[in-house]
Design an enzyme around this catalytic site. Structure first.
Site, PDB file in Angstrom:
ATOM      1  CB  CYS A 177       9.972  10.389   4.214  1.00 21.80           C
ATOM      2  SG  CYS A 177       8.787  11.569   3.582  1.00 21.80           S
TER       3      CYS A 177
ATOM      4  CG  HIS B 247      11.466  15.860   5.698  1.00 23.63           C
ATOM      5  ND1 HIS B 247      12.170  14.885   5.418  1.00 23.63           N
ATOM      6  CD2 HIS B 247      10.193  15.427   5.646  1.00 23.63           C
ATOM      7  CE1 HIS B 247      11.575  13.663   5.176  1.00 23.63           C
ATOM      8  NE2 HIS B 247      10.148  14.189   5.434  1.00 23.63           N
TER       9      HIS B 247
ATOM     10  CG  HIS C 291      10.944  10.815  10.092  1.00 21.64           C
ATOM     11  ND1 HIS C 291      11.737  10.613   8.959  1.00 21.64           N
ATOM     12  CD2 HIS C 291       9.578  11.091   9.665  1.00 21.64           C
ATOM     13  CE1 HIS C 291      10.768  10.997   7.887  1.00 21.64           C
ATOM     14  NE2 HIS C 291       9.542  11.208   8.123  1.00 21.64           N
TER      15      HIS C 291
END
Lengths: 267, 418
Positions: free
Chosen positions: B178, B344, B310
């Site tokens: 990520c 995401h 995040h």
């Protein structure tokens, strides 16, 4: 740009450490007869060792060896890991499971399938909190990894750990990917020389007239890494082992190359 | 100009350690549609583009951020070797917002060997590999149409973008889950500061595939509902796909409005050294990355107007991230997650949220935290639940990946003068 090699780690089934690799490269020793299937995974907890993927035990083995050779605490070093194909075995296993019964994908296998799994395990095993990365650049993986390590060391004024590794392909992926055996190399790269320094590397760019094949290895060590995706980087180790100062061209994409000159350090 | 002179000249009064790079062009394509305009429209109007999972062949209870139109957007014939869903999205994204023209202009101006291509992804083209396994021939081989080696290796994306643009400078694919397409910015800054290149095309592309859908499901990290970042009742993530790019160089912006110039002014990177799929409980790794970004930018925490978190809506990430923000930033630093809009996007989350950060700077608008009603008390002091008009100077974007891989970026407008 000029950087310095502070420590070296190597592993292939018949080249279980840099000392053996140097001796074989120089012709001082023959390739060992016996070959371990994979490194022992000493850094990992006992219950993790057996299940740890090949890429993880391979990368951790050479990383630890290079840090020990440099007499440097791993927690001081940012980690730059690079692999051409990543863990081909985990990819084969995941893809096979997904094709048959996707609901059976295992959580551990999934987190082992990320390209940065090896560097993740390294930082966890050593407690290294500095920056870490995982790169790939196809046939240019070693050259681009070395470039990133040199740039990082020089721009951030600190030594870094470079680890490159590739393993054998299995299963359906073998129809599109070629790689045999296990081969890993780690270098601690520093911006300045000191008492640890093994040699200096001068890195420059060259234009190549057409698609140039990588230099072919000319030492008995070649047989130990033959067919591995990273085998073309072996001449770089041969330069270091022999103190051979002839420039080595590492082809990059699109008619460019890195020129590497290895020299003994001038104090 | 030597590297040292270049750094000090641009650092100026900020006492920055790293080089400020102008963002000459940027673009992102997400579940909200193609291009930054559609993305900003969704952000400004606080509109989620998540949908019930219709991607997996067998049921997985989840909501996803799926990019419309990928199934029919085959690559032009000259790129047939790279054909796959992930590279389709790369091409689609590249051709939005005049980005490819801006990139080609820079390549012509600086020379192709003086422009780097650094791309982030987590799964890359593995969807094509999954398809290969699903369609193995009797001899155990991939079918003929999938016998294209570049698509089945980790560098598929970087290699495709290099060929699409015609660069011959450094080219690499970063694959740190990520944090991938945030780290590319840091890597580019070092390359430019060292004088290896004069400009860099950075970005990331990640597409939905079996391994992430079933993999995250096996970790029990997926929410069966649209994700609720920083919510007291959050219960997991929603995956998304996206592609985006940014063009970086130290030169002044090409735009007429110098005051609107957007820059990358800082980056911070760290490792948790804790666990492969859970964050370090005290947020030490995340904190380290964020504080390093501030240090590199020569900024104190109270200079940050907005943090794009995040904020995945996982139980652990949001708890840890909220605590780190609460103990390091004043309440004037607003925070939100935009993953309730796009999902995401994993290896592309970094570039998507960098683009959102840049858009927020451009529009003097704090994005609202879409998807959430009841805010977790840990995040309450900082969370912008609804969007807020606010003069903006500096934005911090957080990206924390599997394996404990952390990257924080700081973007600034007009050198931070609001």
């Amino acid at each position: 740009m000029r950087v310095f090699v502070q420590g070296i780690g190597v592993w292939a089934p018949k080249l279980p450490d840099w000392q053996t690799a140097q001796a074989v490269i120089r012709g001082d020793a023959a390739l060992p007869e016996m070959a371990a299937k994979r490194p022992t995974g000493a850094l990992l907890a006992a219950n993790e060792r057996r299940r740890a993927p090949d890429t993880v035990v391979l990368a951790l083995e050479v990383a630890a060896a290079a840090c020990a050779d440099a007499a440097l605490d791993p927690t001081l070093l940012p980690s730059i890991f690079a692999s051409t194909h990543g863990d081909l075995s985990v990819c084969d296993s995941m893809s096979t499971t997904l094709a048959a019964s996707p609901e059976l994908v295992s959580p551990i296998k999934f987190h082992n399938s990320v390209h940065n799994a090896a560097v993740g395990y390294w930082t966890i095993a050593t407690g290294a909190v500095e920056a870490s990365t995982a790169l790939s650049a196809s046939n240019e993986t070693f050259a681009e990894g070395l470039l990133e390590a040199a740039v990082y060391a020089l721009s951030e004024h600190r030594p870094v750990l470079l680890v490159v590794y590739d393993i054998q392909v299995v299963g359906g992926l073998a129809s599109v990917t070629k790689s045999d055996g296990l081969f890993g190399v780690a270098l601690v790269i520093a911006p300045e020389a000191d008492q640890r320094t093994k040699c200096q590397l001068d890195i420059d760019w060259v234009d190549l007239p057409a698609s140039v094949a990588p230099e072919i290895s000319c030492s008995p060590a070649e047989a130990a890494v033959s067919g591995n995706a990273l085998a073309p980087m072996l001449p770089a180790l041969e330069r270091i082992a022999r103190g051979d100062t002839r420039p080595l061209v590492l082809p990059l994409a699109r008619h460019r190359g890195l020129s590497l000159v290895v020299e003994e350090t001038t104090p | 100009m030597s590297q040292h002179n270049r750094t000090t000249a641009i650092a100026g009064a900020r006492h920055a350690r790293t080089l400020a790079l102008t963002v000459q062009a940027f673009t992102a394509t997400t579940a909200a549609g193609s291009g930054s305009g559609r993305l900003w429209d969704a952000v400004f109007n606080a509109r989620s583009h998540l949908r019930v999972n219709d991607f997996t062949p067998t049921p997985v209870a989840a909501w996803i951020g799926r990019v419309p139109g990928l199934e029919t957007a085959a690559l032009p014939e000259q790129f047939a070797e790279w054909e796959c869903r992930n590279n389709r999205l790369a091409w689609l994204a590249l051709n939005e917002d005049g980005f490819i023209d801006a990139a080609r202009t820079a390549i012509e101006h600086f020379g192709s060997r003086r422009v780097a291509v650094i791309m982030g992804t987590s799964t890359g083209s593995v969807g094509a590999t999954e398809e290969g396994y699903a369609r193995l021939t009797g001899a155990g081989s991939f079918p003929r149409d999938l016998l294209r080696p570049i698509v089945h290796t980790a560098h598929s994306l970087g290699d495709f973008v290099q060929h699409a643009l015609g660069t011959s400078g450094p080219c690499v694919t970063v694959n740190t889950a990520c944090s991938s397409s945030a780290k590319v910015f840091a890597q580019a800054e070092r390359l430019i500061r060292m004088g290896v290149v004069d400009a860099a095309v950075v970005g990331g592309v990640d597409t939905l595939c079996g391994s992430v859908m079933y993999g995250f499901n096996s970790l029990q990290l997926l929410s069966p509902e649209p994700c609720r970042p920083f919510a007291a009742d959050r219960n997991g993530i929603s995956l998304g796909e996206a592609g985006g790019f940014a063009l970086l160089s130290p030169a002044p912006a090409a735009t007429e409005d110098k005051e609107a110039a957007l820059s990358l002014t800082g980056w911070g990177e760290s490792s948790d050294a804790y666990h492969m799929s859970s964050p370090q409980p005290d947020g030490l790794g995340a904190e380290r990355a964020m504080l390093q970004a501030l240090f590199n930018a020569g900024l104190s925490a109270n200079a940050i107007d907005y943090i794009n978190g995040h904020g995945t809506a996982s139980l652990k990430n949001d708890e840890v991230e909220a605590a780190v923000v609460a103990r390091n930033f004043p309440v004037t630093t607003r925070m939100s997650s935009t993953k309730g809009i796009t999902g995401h996007a994993l290896g592309a989350a970094g570039i998507v949220e960098a683009v959102i950060s840049l858009l927020a700077l451009q529009h003097d608008w704090i994005p609202g935290n879409v998807g959430t009603s009841i805010v977790d008390p840990l995040a309450a002091a900082h969370l912008a639940l609804r969007g807020e008009a606010n003069p903006m100077g500096h934005v911090l974007s957080n990206n924390f990946g599997f394996g404990g891989n952390n990257c924080a970026l700081i973007f600034s407008k007009n050198g931070g003068v609001r």
